[in-house]
Scaffold this motif. Structure first.
Motif, mmCIF file in Angstrom:
data_model
loop_
_atom_site.group_PDB
_atom_site.id
_atom_site.type_symbol
_atom_site.label_atom_id
_atom_site.label_comp_id
_atom_site.label_asym_id
_atom_site.label_seq_id
_atom_site.Cartn_x
_atom_site.Cartn_y
_atom_site.Cartn_z
ATOM 1 N N ASP A 99 0.827 -1.200 0.000
ATOM 2 C CA ASP A 99 0.000 0.000 0.000
ATOM 3 C C ASP A 99 0.871 1.264 0.000
ATOM 4 O OD1 ASP A 99 -2.471 1.485 0.190
ATOM 5 O OD2 ASP A 99 -1.919 1.912 2.259
ATOM 6 N N PHE A 100 2.019 1.220 0.690
ATOM 7 C CA PHE A 100 2.922 2.376 0.703
ATOM 8 C C PHE A 100 3.385 2.752 -0.703
ATOM 9 C CE2 PHE A 100 4.294 1.353 5.269
ATOM 10 C CZ PHE A 100 3.564 2.400 5.803
ATOM 11 N N VAL A 101 3.536 1.756 -1.562
ATOM 12 C CA VAL A 101 4.063 2.012 -2.913
ATOM 13 C C VAL A 101 2.967 1.971 -3.978
ATOM 14 C CG1 VAL A 101 6.427 1.348 -2.371
ATOM 15 C CG2 VAL A 101 4.817 -0.408 -3.148
ATOM 16 N N ASN A 102 1.713 2.105 -3.543
ATOM 17 C CA ASN A 102 0.567 2.226 -4.465
ATOM 18 C C ASN A 102 0.361 1.012 -5.369
ATOM 19 O OD1 ASN A 102 0.410 4.876 -3.431
ATOM 20 N ND2 ASN A 102 1.791 5.610 -5.005
ATOM 21 N N TYR A 167 17.458 -7.441 -13.682
ATOM 22 C CA TYR A 167 18.200 -6.206 -13.946
ATOM 23 C C TYR A 167 18.101 -5.196 -12.809
ATOM 24 C CZ TYR A 167 18.199 -8.471 -18.430
ATOM 25 O OH TYR A 167 18.354 -9.398 -19.429
ATOM 26 N N VAL A 168 17.547 -5.634 -11.683
ATOM 27 C CA VAL A 168 17.473 -4.770 -10.498
ATOM 28 C C VAL A 168 18.739 -4.996 -9.670
ATOM 29 C CG1 VAL A 168 16.219 -4.329 -8.338
ATOM 30 C CG2 VAL A 168 14.947 -4.785 -10.451
ATOM 31 N N GLU A 169 19.350 -3.897 -9.229
ATOM 32 C CA GLU A 169 20.564 -4.006 -8.418
ATOM 33 C C GLU A 169 20.280 -4.824 -7.167
ATOM 34 O OE1 GLU A 169 23.564 -1.211 -5.831
ATOM 35 O OE2 GLU A 169 22.367 -0.241 -7.380
ATOM 36 N N GLN A 182 11.276 -8.980 -1.256
ATOM 37 C CA GLN A 182 11.869 -7.836 -0.543
ATOM 38 C C GLN A 182 12.574 -6.903 -1.527
ATOM 39 O OE1 GLN A 182 14.375 -8.940 2.843
ATOM 40 N NE2 GLN A 182 13.126 -10.768 3.080
ATOM 41 N N LEU A 183 13.297 -7.484 -2.480
ATOM 42 C CA LEU A 183 14.003 -6.678 -3.483
ATOM 43 C C LEU A 183 13.007 -5.919 -4.365
ATOM 44 C CD1 LEU A 183 16.725 -5.848 -4.711
ATOM 45 C CD2 LEU A 183 16.560 -7.845 -6.221
ATOM 46 N N ILE A 184 11.929 -6.573 -4.748
ATOM 47 C CA ILE A 184 10.885 -5.915 -5.553
ATOM 48 C C ILE A 184 10.306 -4.743 -4.759
ATOM 49 C CG2 ILE A 184 8.556 -6.176 -6.531
ATOM 50 C CD1 ILE A 184 9.382 -9.183 -7.089
ATOM 51 N N TYR A 185 10.006 -4.986 -3.489
ATOM 52 C CA TYR A 185 9.439 -3.917 -2.655
ATOM 53 C C TYR A 185 10.413 -2.742 -2.568
ATOM 54 C CZ TYR A 185 7.527 -1.233 1.170
ATOM 55 O OH TYR A 185 7.035 -0.199 1.913
ATOM 56 N N HIS A 186 11.684 -3.036 -2.312
ATOM 57 C CA HIS A 186 12.695 -1.979 -2.186
ATOM 58 C C HIS A 186 12.780 -1.167 -3.483
ATOM 59 C CE1 HIS A 186 16.355 0.009 -0.810
ATOM 60 N NE2 HIS A 186 16.851 -0.220 -1.999
ATOM 61 N N PHE A 187 12.780 -1.863 -4.609
ATOM 62 C CA PHE A 187 12.859 -1.191 -5.916
ATOM 63 C C PHE A 187 11.645 -0.281 -6.131
ATOM 64 C CE2 PHE A 187 12.097 -1.093 -10.547
ATOM 65 C CZ PHE A 187 13.306 -0.542 -10.962
ATOM 66 N N LEU A 188 10.456 -0.779 -5.811
ATOM 67 C CA LEU A 188 9.241 0.022 -5.985
ATOM 68 C C LEU A 188 9.192 1.195 -5.015
ATOM 69 C CD1 LEU A 188 6.617 -2.837 -6.500
ATOM 70 C CD2 LEU A 188 7.574 -1.324 -8.251
#
Length: 199
Positions: A99-102, A167-169, A182-188
């Motif tokens: 929800d934080f990242v819409n 391709y996400v760091e 977790q990585l997807i969330y951080h990227f978003l």
């Protein structure tokens, strides 16, 4: 929007606060500190591995989109390459943290042609932020093949976003499912933070 959401969350949690303070994860704490949102609240960092303990997870069939099994958070310890071994499946994933990242939900699957781990989602963001979103994606998805699809749907008022997690760091082939979400969330989170106007 991110600022308002995090501030509201801190205020709500502060009112129900225990002695330890308001428990958040690193992304939200760093953002709250940078934007002075904590006020008098004491922020306590929670272990990132617990973020998705209450997530809703489905394994689904790619062809029919039917659910094969509703998984518990124990599934998050599965290796990410589970998807390479089960190419006919995709993971449907919901968490209140998105929800934080819409974002309401995320789908993750292996691309049949390129073998990349593809992330698909709807991003609730106004159409006028197209330039900022594209700039961030172009800058932060690295690699020669790093491609993304970003298309605005007037019907839903959503950006349909697809990108390859490869391709996400921070991506590693030997990640667990939990680490990949977790990585997807951080990227978003960083995408939304960079794309929103500074206020």
């Amino acid at each position: 929007m991110l600022k308002e959401k995090i501030k509201k969350y801190i205020l709500e949690k502060e009112s129900q606060s225990t002695a330890e303070g308001v428990v958040l994860f690193r992304e939200e704490i760093e953002f709250a500190e940078q934007n002075q949102l904590a006020g008098e609240s004491h922020l306590v960092e929670k272990d990132a591995n617990t973020r998705f303990d209450d997530a809703y997870i489905e394994r689904c069939d790619k062809e029919t989109e039917n659910m094969l099994k509703n998984e518990t958070s124990a599934f998050l310890s599965e290796p990410l390459d589970y998807l390479k071994k089960h190419k006919n499946e995709f993971i449907y994933f919901e968490s209140r943290w998105f929800d934080f990242v819409n974002v309401d939900a995320i789908s993750l699957e292996v691309d049949d042609v390129f073998g990349t781990y593809d992330v698909m989602l709807g991003l609730k963001f106004q159409k006028k932020y197209e330039k900022q979103l594209k700039e961030y994606l172009n800058t932060h998805l690295s690699g020669e093949e790093a491609k993304f699809d970003l298309m605005f749907s007037n019907d839903d008022g959503l950006w349909n976003l697809n990108f390859a997690l490869n391709y996400v760091e921070g991506f590693r082939e030997d990640m667990t499912m939990g680490e990949s979400f977790q990585l997807i969330y951080h990227f978003l989170f960083k995408l939304v933070e960079a794309s929103e106007p500074a206020r």
